[in-house]
Design a protein around this motif. Structure first.
Motif, PDB file in Angstrom:
ATOM      1  N   LYS A 211       0.776  -1.458   0.081  1.00  0.00           N
ATOM      2  CA  LYS A 211       0.054   0.067   0.005  1.00  0.00           C
ATOM      3  C   LYS A 211       1.000   1.161   0.045  1.00  0.00           C
ATOM      4  N   THR A 212       0.445   2.413  -0.472  1.00  0.00           N
ATOM      5  CA  THR A 212       1.054   3.563  -0.380  1.00  0.00           C
ATOM      6  C   THR A 212       1.794   3.695   0.768  1.00  0.00           C
ATOM      7  N   ASN A 213       3.192   4.074   0.453  1.00  0.00           N
ATOM      8  CA  ASN A 213       4.339   4.475   1.570  1.00  0.00           C
ATOM      9  C   ASN A 213       4.934   3.267   2.065  1.00  0.00           C
ATOM     10  N   CYS A 233       3.367   0.993  -7.391  1.00  0.00           N
ATOM     11  CA  CYS A 233       2.744   0.651  -6.257  1.00  0.00           C
ATOM     12  C   CYS A 233       2.550   1.599  -5.452  1.00  0.00           C
ATOM     13  N   GLY A 234       3.213   2.431  -5.275  1.00  0.00           N
ATOM     14  CA  GLY A 234       3.465   3.874  -4.458  1.00  0.00           C
ATOM     15  C   GLY A 234       4.231   3.354  -3.349  1.00  0.00           C
ATOM     16  N   SER A 235       5.113   2.390  -3.437  1.00  0.00           N
ATOM     17  CA  SER A 235       6.177   2.175  -2.363  1.00  0.00           C
ATOM     18  C   SER A 235       7.172   3.274  -2.100  1.00  0.00           C
ATOM     19  N   LYS A 236       7.662   3.088  -0.838  1.00  0.00           N
ATOM     20  CA  LYS A 236       9.026   3.913  -0.668  1.00  0.00           C
ATOM     21  C   LYS A 236      10.255   2.737  -0.787  1.00  0.00           C
TER      22      LYS A 236
END
Lengths: 487, 487
Positions: A211-213, A233-236
């Motif tokens: 999920k994001t971040n 996918c919005g990952s860091k």
């Protein structure tokens, strides 16, 4: 008089029948508001004269337009543009076509972090970053088997219709046994789904896990297309150092103390791009950390089948104790890149969820070729091919090493890869970034990644897909280009 | 004495060589912490006796473990588990395997709105919701051509290696001409990308166009897999009524006054599931609205090639004036569902962006089969096949109509479809929801969608994939099941 002749002008170059061209043109004129609802058309005889066509052609066109509802016949009065069409006033619909369209859809996402593909000249020599040689693959066998399978009408009905999203049932079953025998994976067919190459495995797993971040950990150098997927996918993305034993798990342990990690992405066999093998010590440490800190290990084992020093090393997934490993493999590296068949191994529950996502991506893969692949495994065809290519690729690796030592000794540094299809080569005294356009102009393409070239002045030189003569041509072009740049 | 015999026990059922089984087992014991770093192993002669194996097998296993770094030899002292491995204390790594894993990855997204696929009995009759009959497809021709193409080593190198994400260049070029001739689309190869069936086109376009909470408009009944895709992208779905002219554009106009609309998804030729054709008036109105309110029309033209009343109706995309239409088509409905080749037509800029996304989904499709498909278009093989199947499918439609009228007159209501591969049938006096388990038990599967059955007591009865005799068997099972339920 309406300028029928110029408006309904026909294209003599196209195969589209004349009467349908008239039909098309009338529809476009109506849509553009130049022919108005209620407007009377000339009779078919008159229209045929105006257009210099056979009357039969005009009659066919009018019949088609009547059937489609664009025209109406009012008895003893004539043929008219249908009154039931809306009058176009403010928003004219011109047929500009896709090429000349005045606007384009307003896209929310342009995926700008993924570079576009640039086509290469068909006569170029391509030294890729480590792909197999499709000329060695038993392609003839694969297509012969495909053909003979679908000669049975029952098999055609089964293998060419929609089927399970998870993949051909014979292949998942055969693979379960094969993965147990070759990789020590303790799995059943419920733990396996067939994907379009390993990239789809990475895409499916990432979309479900992240999920994001969320934090995804990769090596300080890593596989770019996997990183783009994590970014999508919005990952860091966090990077940890890579050395001659693979990714540094002590650094990972430090990171986990301060940061919740969701995924650790690894290519342990062999690290992309540097080709080192993850050491046993690090493997065990990584598995221990994944249990302690609850992250998922995404094990991309694209190179498993090609190890020249000892037997291939068992995947981390063979020691999967708490479902923390998702394992990804591919036949695209075994046979040919265009044979888009890979697989993903995970807990049954995870497979079920990834199949749901696959359902809306492309419904299913090529079940016929999957069925043939199961036969290749069962009949020993796959093993024969692996033995043959392992031998040839080792020779090609040694040949590339010989060529590098002979022609480029002062410009390159490298370790001889223990496996895989590429050597990780660092350049000295010459910049890869400036070399790239020069070799391209000379008809040689190499896998020079912008970031790896800039940060490490290094590239992966694939030795598997070119034979010894082709390798020599490539290296000699390289020598010539370096000569030009150095002078 | 360490219980070597039971710990390193071999599996006689597997093809994995014995020495590798010993290797695997030692690694697993070390990983599980039951064999500790520094522990001494028996000599090979002693170990061979303990395991009742040939000493050569044990020597091979020890050599492999030494090469992989799990063992070390201390001269004049013996062979030991390597001291350089981390001692496992708190987190034991058991080889439970994927089936018995104690935990599973923590998935953020379970895509619960997408139903899972349930496998069907292989002996069942499947009356689908409108799929082609693969038994009629020139599959033999396709595979013969594939085989002959890759016999040339140059073609094998080109068509089986990685290539452009957009698809085979010959196919995009051939399609540009073909779509202009058959559908009046004004396009070049830059406006076309090849996808894995139309579903991938819907997936790519949606992912690029939609941001969270964007409004997507669909018909009050619509294609479920498209809706799941919009949902995956985080859009809000609005429904507008559908009648005998297709979706009601007046209602759409009202909605646009109060609500910014991002996409209108349509299957104008023919509406899914009801099979009606979008009227000319509505087509023009829809195009005008898209210009006025700036939404994108996603035109899914899956049924284009099968129209029995008049010629097929030109797509809205043929009147694309401001790039507001994205057009999706497929060869899966023409040849066979498993031939996963579709296409998406859009502005050049849009194509470039969608190719970036495609790059991380599965890299590319099957370029060899794409090349063969281009040949099928150029050689007329496609046209011959279309003519043949259009004729057969019309007969099969008429046969299904006859069977419905003969056997089920009092239980069904339907309009005869003008095109496509299915009839939209409303049931009266019997509930489809209760009928489903009964017919399944009798070996008949029909495309009974949970929502459509509940809200409309209707289903799509596909007539194309079953021959007349198979249709009769299916209908007679249906009659029998209704008889059981009614009594």
């Amino acid at each position: 008089m309406y300028p029928w002749k110029s408006i309904l002008s026909l294209d003599t170059q196209t195969k589209r029948p004349k009467y349908l061209q008239i039909t098309d043109n009338v529809i476009k004129e109506v849509s553009a508001g130049r022919l108005q609802p209620g407007q009377k058309l000339p009779g078919t005889r008159m229209m045929a004269e105006l257009l210099e066509l056979n009357r039969k052609t005009v009659i066919l066109a009018f019949d088609e337009l009547l059937a489609q509802g664009w025209l109406e016949v009012i008895p003893s009065s004539g043929t008219f543009i249908s009154k039931h069409l809306p009058v176009t006033k403010h928003h004219k619909i011109e047929n500009n076509g896709f090429e000349k369209a005045s606007g384009v859809p307003d896209l929310q996402n342009d995926f700008g972090f993924i570079p576009s593909y640039l086509p290469k000249s068909p006569t170029a020599i391509i030294m890729d970053g480590g792909s197999p040689d499709p000329r060695l693959a038993p392609i003839d066998w694969l297509y012969k088997e495909s053909r003979s399978l679908v000669k049975s009408s029952r098999m055609a009905q089964k293998l060419l219709a929609y089927d399970g999203v998870q993949g051909d049932a014979i292949l998942t079953k055969t693979l379960a046994k094969y993965l147990s025998e070759t990789r020590g994976l303790s799995v059943s067919e419920k733990n396996i789904m067939i994907t379009n190459g390993s990239q789809m495995g990475i895409f499916l797993a990432s979309n479900s896990l992240i999920k994001t971040n969320d934090v995804v950990v990769v090596g300080s150098t890593s596989y770019d297309a996997a990183e783009w997927t994590f970014q999508y996918c919005g990952s860091k993305i966090h990077r940890i150092t890579v050395d001659e034993e693979g990714i540094n798990t002590d650094h990972l342990a430090d990171l986990c103390q301060v940061q919740k990690v969701k995924i650790v992405y690894i290519t342990p066999h062999h690290h992309f791009p540097t080709t080192v093998t993850l050491s046993n010590k690090r493997r065990m440490h990584l598995l221990q950390l994944s249990i302690k800190f609850g992250f998922t290990i995404l094990e991309d084992d694209y190179d498993f089948d090609f190890h020249y020093k000892s037997n291939s090393i068992l995947p981390l997934a063979s020691l999967n104790s708490s479902g923390q490993v998702i394992y990804i493999g591919s036949f695209s590296k075994v046979f040919a890149p265009n044979l888009r068949i890979g697989y993903l191994v995970a807990h049954e529950h995870t497979i079920e969820i990834l199949c749901r996502l696959r359902r809306i991506i492309d419904r299913q893969g090529d079940h016929l070729m999957q069925h043939v692949l199961a036969e290749a495994i069962q009949s020993g065809e796959l093993n024969r091919h692996l033995k043959k290519t392992l031998h040839i690729y080792r020779q090609r690796r040694d040949n590339l090493v010989r060529l590098l030592n002979k022609h480029l000794r002062e410009f390159v540094e490298f370790e001889i890869s223990e496996g895989g299809m590429a050597i990780w080569v660092r350049f000295k005294g010459i910049s890869l970034v400036s070399l790239k356009p020069v070799i391209n102009k000379m008809g040689l393409y190499m896998d020079i990644d912008k970031d790896l070239a800039k940060d490490h002045n290094s590239l992966r030189m694939g030795f598997a897909s070119l034979d010894e003569e082709e390798q020599e041509r490539a290296i000699l072009i390289l020598v010539k280009a370096i000569g030009q740049l150095s002078s």
